[in-house]
Scaffold this motif. Structure first.
Motif, PDB file in Angstrom:
ATOM      1  N   VAL A  61       0.841  -1.206   0.000  1.00 41.36           N
ATOM      2  CA  VAL A  61       0.000   0.000   0.000  1.00 41.36           C
ATOM      3  C   VAL A  61       0.874   1.253   0.000  1.00 41.36           C
ATOM      4  CG1 VAL A  61      -1.622   1.370   1.394  1.00 41.36           C
ATOM      5  CG2 VAL A  61      -2.044  -1.054   1.026  1.00 41.36           C
ATOM      6  N   SER A  62       2.012   1.195   0.689  1.00 39.01           N
ATOM      7  CA  SER A  62       2.917   2.356   0.692  1.00 39.01           C
ATOM      8  C   SER A  62       3.406   2.656  -0.717  1.00 39.01           C
ATOM      9  CB  SER A  62       4.099   2.115   1.636  1.00 39.01           C
ATOM     10  OG  SER A  62       5.043   1.212   1.084  1.00 39.01           O
ATOM     11  N   THR A  63       3.655   1.607  -1.526  1.00 37.20           N
ATOM     12  CA  THR A  63       4.081   1.849  -2.904  1.00 37.20           C
ATOM     13  C   THR A  63       2.947   2.467  -3.717  1.00 37.20           C
ATOM     14  OG1 THR A  63       3.415  -0.318  -3.827  1.00 37.20           O
ATOM     15  CG2 THR A  63       5.561  -0.188  -2.760  1.00 37.20           C
ATOM     16  N   LEU A  64       1.719   2.074  -3.406  1.00 38.64           N
ATOM     17  CA  LEU A  64       0.557   2.631  -4.100  1.00 38.64           C
ATOM     18  C   LEU A  64       0.413   4.120  -3.794  1.00 38.64           C
ATOM     19  CD1 LEU A  64      -2.008   2.015  -5.806  1.00 38.64           C
ATOM     20  CD2 LEU A  64      -3.188   1.571  -3.645  1.00 38.64           C
ATOM     21  N   ILE A  65       0.548   4.482  -2.526  1.00 41.44           N
ATOM     22  CA  ILE A  65       0.445   5.894  -2.130  1.00 41.44           C
ATOM     23  C   ILE A  65       1.561   6.716  -2.764  1.00 41.44           C
ATOM     24  CG2 ILE A  65       0.523   7.503  -0.172  1.00 41.44           C
ATOM     25  CD1 ILE A  65      -0.647   5.229   1.547  1.00 41.44           C
ATOM     26  N   TRP A  66       2.780   6.188  -2.722  1.00 39.14           N
ATOM     27  CA  TRP A  66       3.938   6.911  -3.260  1.00 39.14           C
ATOM     28  C   TRP A  66       3.806   7.126  -4.761  1.00 39.14           C
ATOM     29  CZ3 TRP A  66       7.100  10.002  -1.078  1.00 39.14           C
ATOM     30  CH2 TRP A  66       8.356  10.285  -1.590  1.00 39.14           C
ATOM     31  N   ALA A  67       3.370   6.074  -5.473  1.00 37.66           N
ATOM     32  CA  ALA A  67       3.198   6.183  -6.924  1.00 37.66           C
ATOM     33  C   ALA A  67       2.085   7.171  -7.266  1.00 37.66           C
ATOM     34  CB  ALA A  67       2.875   4.807  -7.511  1.00 37.66           C
ATOM     35  N   LEU A  68       0.975   7.105  -6.547  1.00 33.78           N
ATOM     36  CA  LEU A  68      -0.120   8.045  -6.779  1.00 33.78           C
ATOM     37  C   LEU A  68       0.324   9.479  -6.513  1.00 33.78           C
ATOM     38  CD1 LEU A  68      -3.248   6.256  -5.239  1.00 33.78           C
ATOM     39  CD2 LEU A  68      -2.989   7.032  -7.607  1.00 33.78           C
ATOM     40  N   TYR A  69       1.105   9.656  -5.469  1.00 32.85           N
ATOM     41  CA  TYR A  69       1.589  11.002  -5.121  1.00 32.85           C
ATOM     42  C   TYR A  69       2.377  11.610  -6.272  1.00 32.85           C
ATOM     43  CZ  TYR A  69       4.544  14.569  -2.969  1.00 32.85           C
ATOM     44  OH  TYR A  69       5.210  15.727  -2.702  1.00 32.85           O
ATOM     45  N   TRP A  70       3.302  10.846  -6.846  1.00 32.89           N
ATOM     46  CA  TRP A  70       4.129  11.381  -7.916  1.00 32.89           C
ATOM     47  C   TRP A  70       3.351  11.559  -9.211  1.00 32.89           C
ATOM     48  CZ3 TRP A  70       8.114  14.044  -6.901  1.00 32.89           C
ATOM     49  CH2 TRP A  70       8.889  13.773  -5.782  1.00 32.89           C
ATOM     50  N   LEU A  71       2.398  10.671  -9.467  1.00 37.55           N
ATOM     51  CA  LEU A  71       1.586  10.826 -10.679  1.00 37.55           C
ATOM     52  C   LEU A  71       0.699  12.064 -10.588  1.00 37.55           C
ATOM     53  CD1 LEU A  71       0.541   7.128 -11.360  1.00 37.55           C
ATOM     54  CD2 LEU A  71       2.038   8.540 -12.778  1.00 37.55           C
ATOM     55  N   LEU A  72       0.087  12.272  -9.442  1.00 37.41           N
ATOM     56  CA  LEU A  72      -0.764  13.449  -9.258  1.00 37.41           C
ATOM     57  C   LEU A  72       0.053  14.734  -9.255  1.00 37.41           C
ATOM     58  CD1 LEU A  72      -3.238  12.084  -6.548  1.00 37.41           C
ATOM     59  CD2 LEU A  72      -3.686  12.423  -8.984  1.00 37.41           C
ATOM     60  N   ASN A  73       1.346  14.610  -8.912  1.00 40.08           N
ATOM     61  CA  ASN A  73       2.207  15.789  -8.874  1.00 40.08           C
ATOM     62  C   ASN A  73       2.785  16.157 -10.237  1.00 40.08           C
ATOM     63  OD1 ASN A  73       3.200  17.245  -6.153  1.00 40.08           O
ATOM     64  ND2 ASN A  73       2.381  15.221  -5.689  1.00 40.08           N
ATOM     65  N   THR A  74       2.422  15.424 -11.275  1.00 38.20           N
ATOM     66  CA  THR A  74       2.920  15.799 -12.600  1.00 38.20           C
ATOM     67  C   THR A  74       2.391  17.165 -13.029  1.00 38.20           C
ATOM     68  OG1 THR A  74       1.087  14.575 -13.623  1.00 38.20           O
ATOM     69  CG2 THR A  74       3.193  13.416 -13.374  1.00 38.20           C
ATOM     70  N   ARG A  75       1.300  17.582 -12.415  1.00 41.00           N
ATOM     71  CA  ARG A  75       0.731  18.894 -12.742  1.00 41.00           C
ATOM     72  C   ARG A  75       1.074  19.952 -11.679  1.00 41.00           C
ATOM     73  NH1 ARG A  75      -3.028  14.947 -13.862  1.00 41.00           N
ATOM     74  NH2 ARG A  75      -3.653  14.764 -16.054  1.00 41.00           N
ATOM     75  N   ASP A  76       1.922  19.586 -10.748  1.00 41.70           N
ATOM     76  CA  ASP A  76       2.319  20.512  -9.679  1.00 41.70           C
ATOM     77  C   ASP A  76       3.348  21.493 -10.227  1.00 41.70           C
ATOM     78  OD1 ASP A  76       2.953  21.800  -7.346  1.00 41.70           O
ATOM     79  OD2 ASP A  76       3.470  19.994  -6.223  1.00 41.70           O
ATOM     80  N   ARG A  77       3.048  22.796 -10.163  1.00 43.99           N
ATOM     81  CA  ARG A  77       3.941  23.817 -10.708  1.00 43.99           C
ATOM     82  C   ARG A  77       4.852  24.425  -9.633  1.00 43.99           C
ATOM     83  NH1 ARG A  77       2.874  21.289 -14.218  1.00 43.99           N
ATOM     84  NH2 ARG A  77       1.739  21.751 -16.151  1.00 43.99           N
ATOM     85  N   ARG A  78       4.772  23.938  -8.412  1.00 44.95           N
ATOM     86  CA  ARG A  78       5.634  24.471  -7.355  1.00 44.95           C
ATOM     87  C   ARG A  78       7.071  23.982  -7.538  1.00 44.95           C
ATOM     88  NH1 ARG A  78       3.101  22.156  -2.065  1.00 44.95           N
ATOM     89  NH2 ARG A  78       3.057  20.318  -3.418  1.00 44.95           N
ATOM     90  N   SER A  79       8.041  24.793  -7.136  1.00 45.29           N
ATOM     91  CA  SER A  79       9.429  24.329  -7.168  1.00 45.29           C
ATOM     92  C   SER A  79       9.584  23.214  -6.132  1.00 45.29           C
ATOM     93  CB  SER A  79      10.399  25.471  -6.876  1.00 45.29           C
ATOM     94  OG  SER A  79      10.191  25.982  -5.579  1.00 45.29           O
ATOM     95  N   PRO A  80      10.448  22.216  -6.394  1.00 46.08           N
ATOM     96  CA  PRO A  80      10.519  21.036  -5.532  1.00 46.08           C
ATOM     97  C   PRO A  80      10.771  21.330  -4.060  1.00 46.08           C
ATOM     98  CG  PRO A  80      11.689  20.637  -7.574  1.00 46.08           C
ATOM     99  CD  PRO A  80      11.298  22.089  -7.587  1.00 46.08           C
ATOM    100  N   LEU A  81      11.718  22.230  -3.760  1.00 47.98           N
ATOM    101  CA  LEU A  81      12.044  22.509  -2.364  1.00 47.98           C
ATOM    102  C   LEU A  81      10.876  23.196  -1.657  1.00 47.98           C
ATOM    103  CD1 LEU A  81      14.597  21.918  -0.736  1.00 47.98           C
ATOM    104  CD2 LEU A  81      15.268  24.288  -1.055  1.00 47.98           C
ATOM    105  N   VAL A  82      10.254  24.151  -2.333  1.00 44.35           N
ATOM    106  CA  VAL A  82       9.087  24.835  -1.760  1.00 44.35           C
ATOM    107  C   VAL A  82       7.956  23.846  -1.547  1.00 44.35           C
ATOM    108  CG1 VAL A  82       7.247  26.499  -2.279  1.00 44.35           C
ATOM    109  CG2 VAL A  82       9.644  27.125  -2.630  1.00 44.35           C
ATOM    110  N   ALA A  83       7.737  22.983  -2.526  1.00 39.37           N
ATOM    111  CA  ALA A  83       6.665  21.989  -2.413  1.00 39.37           C
ATOM    112  C   ALA A  83       6.892  21.074  -1.214  1.00 39.37           C
ATOM    113  CB  ALA A  83       6.586  21.169  -3.701  1.00 39.37           C
ATOM    114  N   GLN A  84       8.133  20.625  -1.049  1.00 37.31           N
ATOM    115  CA  GLN A  84       8.439  19.731   0.068  1.00 37.31           C
ATOM    116  C   GLN A  84       8.204  20.424   1.404  1.00 37.31           C
ATOM    117  OE1 GLN A  84       8.934  16.702  -0.502  1.00 37.31           O
ATOM    118  NE2 GLN A  84      10.360  15.708   0.890  1.00 37.31           N
TER     119      GLN A  84
END
Length: 298
Positions: free
Chosen positions: A160-183
């Motif tokens: 399930v952790s792999t499912l959450i992690w994969a979903l997180y990165w897929l949904l973040n393909t449209r995230d326009r925030r810079s990586p450090l700010v986003a984190q």
């Protein structure tokens, strides 16, 4: 030093730190609950990344916009992902939880079909069959014809952790925030939520000096410095393929550290399962790597 060589050094640094986290998880979880570890590590990571955001002059950007995305992204990572991952490590030997967690890249490839409309290739399917046969070997501890798993809940949590992690990165393909700010924004959302859950729990536990040190280590390196090093590597390298294979160095090093520091005997089923998982990942990655152009000798 060329930019690519610097990128490789950054990448090696990140992978080296990630190689220690399975051991750090097991040491920390010997002194505290997954929730307490999550709270300590998140607080440390939030502070470290906050300092980096401040030093890079991105604080105004971090405070002014992006919070709509952070509201759901922070609940996925760090809250949901790490709580589930730490719960898996709490139930399974570190070697098994670590190996199972490496299937997230394949999970992401399969989820990209319904979410991003991408197509699976025959190589994706073959890679998945090979890697998930490795999951089966690890989950059954080598008794591949026996469906009585040693710890089905622990295996389920790891997957399930792999499912959450994969979903997180897929949904973040449209995230326009810079990586450090986003984190930093994600942790700014996650830390208050985790604090509330901790306070509403049965009791706030004292973890001792060793547990506290392990929790700080997890927050500082797994969620903090390693992320920054990998980000630097990704931004510095000319082509991602030059550093992407470095991640395959982490599992063998993790097994050695778990053996010598935690005292976990390396199970033959773990070795076989890990070979199958890494083999599947290698097949999947190989088809996406363009041929290397000839390089001039220096």
């Amino acid at each position: 030093m060329t930019a690519d060589r610097r990128a490789i050094l950054y990448g090696i640094g990140a992978v080296g730190l990630w190689s220690t986290v399975a051991t750090a998880f097991k040491v920390a979880l010997g002194h505290m609950s997954p929730l307490t570890l999550m709270w300590i590590a998140s607080l440390v990571s939030w502070a470290v990344i906050g300092v980096l955001v401040l030093r890079r002059g991105q604080l105004r950007e971090a405070l002014s916009h992006g919070w709509g995305t952070a509201a759901w992204a922070g609940l996925m990572n760090p809250v949901a992902y790490y709580l589930v991952l730490f719960a898996a490590y709490d139930r399974l030997p570190g070697q098994e939880a670590m190996a199972l967690n490496y299937t997230w890249a394949l999970t992401m490839a399969f989820l990209a079909v319904p979410i991003l409309g991408q197509r699976l290739t025959r190589m994706d399917v073959l890679a998945g069959l090979i890697a998930y046969s490795g999951v089966w070997v690890i989950a059954t501890r080598g008794r591949v014809l026996d469906v009585d798993f040693a710890d089905p809940l622990g295996v389920g949590l790891a997957l399930v952790s792999t499912l959450i992690w994969a979903l997180y990165w897929l949904l973040n393909t449209r995230d326009r925030r810079s990586p450090l700010v986003a984190q930093w924004q994600n942790f700014s959302v996650g830390v208050p939520v985790l604090t509330l859950i901790l306070l509403l729990g049965p009791e706030v536990e004292w973890v001792g000096a060793t547990g506290l040190a392990a929790g700080i280590y997890v927050g500082l390196f797994e969620m903090g410095i390693a992320f920054v090093l990998w980000q630097l590597a990704m931004r510095t390298v000319s082509r991602t393929a030059r550093i992407s294979n470095l991640i395959f160095l982490s599992p063998p090093i993790s097994l050695v550290l778990l053996f010598f520091i935690v005292g976990e005997p390396v199970l033959p089923s773990t070795l076989l399962g890990l070979v199958l998982i890494l083999g599947g990942l290698g097949l999947q990655q190989r088809q996406k790597t363009p041929a290397e152009p000839a390089e001039a000798k220096s």
